[in-house]
Design a protein around this motif. Sequence first.
Motif, PDB file in Angstrom:
ATOM      1  N   ASN A 132      40.377-114.095 -63.079  1.00 59.86           N
ATOM      2  CA  ASN A 132      40.814-114.332 -61.723  1.00 59.86           C
ATOM      3  C   ASN A 132      40.226-115.669 -61.178  1.00 59.86           C
ATOM      4  OD1 ASN A 132      42.266-111.923 -61.694  1.00 59.86           O
ATOM      5  ND2 ASN A 132      40.654-110.595 -61.427  1.00 59.86           N
ATOM      6  N   GLN A 188      37.223-116.484 -60.988  1.00 59.02           N
ATOM      7  CA  GLN A 188      35.796-116.056 -60.317  1.00 59.02           C
ATOM      8  C   GLN A 188      34.883-116.562 -61.550  1.00 59.02           C
ATOM      9  OE1 GLN A 188      34.963-112.519 -58.199  1.00 59.02           O
ATOM     10  NE2 GLN A 188      36.650-111.671 -59.835  1.00 59.02           N
ATOM     11  N   GLN A 189      33.881-117.332 -61.188  1.00 61.78           N
ATOM     12  CA  GLN A 189      32.908-118.103 -62.029  1.00 61.78           C
ATOM     13  C   GLN A 189      31.535-117.441 -61.795  1.00 61.78           C
ATOM     14  OE1 GLN A 189      33.106-122.269 -61.019  1.00 61.78           O
ATOM     15  NE2 GLN A 189      34.588-122.423 -62.589  1.00 61.78           N
ATOM     16  N   GLY A 219      33.866-108.807 -63.976  1.00 61.58           N
ATOM     17  CA  GLY A 219      35.169-109.480 -63.726  1.00 61.58           C
ATOM     18  C   GLY A 219      36.342-109.182 -64.568  1.00 61.58           C
ATOM     19  N   PRO A 227      30.446-108.430 -60.071  1.00 62.28           N
ATOM     20  CA  PRO A 227      31.357-109.595 -60.277  1.00 62.28           C
ATOM     21  C   PRO A 227      31.033-110.229 -61.741  1.00 62.28           C
ATOM     22  CG  PRO A 227      29.488-110.123 -59.017  1.00 62.28           C
ATOM     23  CD  PRO A 227      29.568-108.806 -59.378  1.00 62.28           C
ATOM     24  N   THR A 267      34.350-118.635 -66.471  1.00 63.69           N
ATOM     25  CA  THR A 267      35.453-118.530 -65.510  1.00 63.69           C
ATOM     26  C   THR A 267      36.070-117.418 -66.065  1.00 63.69           C
ATOM     27  OG1 THR A 267      35.607-120.721 -65.173  1.00 63.69           O
ATOM     28  CG2 THR A 267      37.492-119.195 -64.293  1.00 63.69           C
TER      29      THR A 267
END
Length: 615
Positions: free
Chosen positions: A482, A484-485, A435, A409, A479
């Motif tokens: 998408n 996601q952080q 990511g 991720p 971030t």
Amino acid sequence: MKKVSLIVFLLSLQFALFAQTKGDYITPIDKQSVNLNEIQNTKFGRLEKNPEYRKIQFVETGKLQDFINNSVLTFNIPGVEEKYLALVKEFKYISPNDYVWKGNLIDQYGSIVIFCEKGHVFGHIVIENQEYEIQSFDDKSVFIEFDHEYLLKSKCGLEHKPNDSLLHNGSHDENLKGKSCTGLVRVLVLYTSAAQGSVSNIYNTATLAVNQISDALNNSDISWGDLHVSKAATKHLNFIEDPTDYSHDLYLLRTNTQAQQLRNQYQADLVVLLTDNVYPPIYGVAYIGPWDGGAYAIVEAPHATPNYTFAHEVGHLFGCLHEEDANPPNVTGDFEFPHKFTTGWWLWKKKWRTILQTNAWSSYTRIQNYSNPDVDYKNKATGTSTHDNARKLEVESCTVENFRPYNPPPSVYITGPSKGNNSGTYTWTAHGSGGQSPYTYLWKYSLDGTNYNSTFGTGQSVTAQLPLDNDLYLKVIMTDNNQQQAIDYFVTINMSGHPSHKNEDNSSVDDSTYTIKNHTVSLQIIDNDDEFSIRTLYPNPAQNNTTVKYNLDQSGKVQISIINSLGIVTQLHEIDHHSSGIFYKTLQTSQLENGVYFVKISFGEKQVIHKLIIQ
């Protein structure tokens, strides 16, 4: 010299008085008052008989923030009158029940690591040759003092590759072309049923053990991008130890179907099995890597964290060796060895050894470093051209990372100066990966590691001065495309604010050793810690916001206002404090026009005013 000594004395006195007013960070509890059930009593009785433990007792820990002053943690060891001071090295604060605090001791060798997960506190403490641990015991906590003399009896059961399983032992394999090399190596921690009963909390042990590798990599100047480790999972394995043959147990582990399935399920590059205390004096065994088919090690659970045994065995899985393992079979290279060295002279002479150095050199204190000739400890190199475990770890990281495929991720880490002073201007940079790019960044800052403001910057890098005589804590939120952080934390120590702190070579820090740059004084400090005062206004000049740090000598209502050059109040905040102490208030300034303003704090009949520049 007398002036410096006086400053050190006064600062030490200040911390001592501070600690006395707050009590002890670690407070012992009488076992009889804990009300253990039968199962808990049986387990605790077994732990009391553990030969690695000199003593184990129930304790309570205080609120961490109550024992931190100016980035220095004051803590105690139960049964010892002395109070210890540790300067922050890392502080990842999410909430009062979820944080990690790491620091190095001031004026002596040692470190302290404190984890808090869902309100449960556990950690590891090193003071010279002695080690301690806080672990969870169901809903309680225990404090463990390890038996240093017993630990020095341990040995490592190093294993070479079987002749029928020889593989190339380097990271320059043609098969690596086109493979991911992000530096991330995932470690799966397995444990047996017997191991679970041999320590207070097997999950605490696993977390602390993997964390010790991370800290050792950092201490050894191995960049996060070149190599960093994470715990893939902590899982139970149906495995019964054979106390008569640790070597055969290692073979059974790497051929164990369940272990292989778990390794594939959690996409783990390396696997370490925690076992019961059954192999003494062998407390760890591993194959010499890097070898995908043999990326397995066994470590006795009670011995995993003291003396950095877990980090030692994982080093072997990368191909690092003991010093006495010169020219081992099936191993190539000439720089895989650890290092030992001395500092001081005559009566003040001390002996040190890096993590892969065995206990055959027990008169040498093992430090949390992999050997590296480019890293000094107390003004001495921690390696040589042939004693460079750090280089071995970096060279083999890509090979080990590709033992199992993993789609990470998004993640981010901050690079920048770990130390600075009042006169410098510094830059910090966020490095994102994983990511879906592109990434956006949101920077926040804090003056104590817990109270973060709204925005410090939105680029990949930020440049600023340090708060006057105050350390700067940074947090970046990355971030991806998408949404996601990922979050990372960083602290830069302002050496100007720590007159008692010394460099690793014990020399005093001198601001003149830094490059002096033209700058605007960004904040001021007036009065002393016991009086009503503004202690910090940062940043100043400001753009979007500034944080005022102020001290109250008693409880009461405070008014904080921003006044423009015409004397008009543009902002007014009223805060009712129910106690004395240090407080923070972030003031939004994005709506103010450029110019000169004044921040005024009113407390009863007292007032303090400071100039604020908006630009």
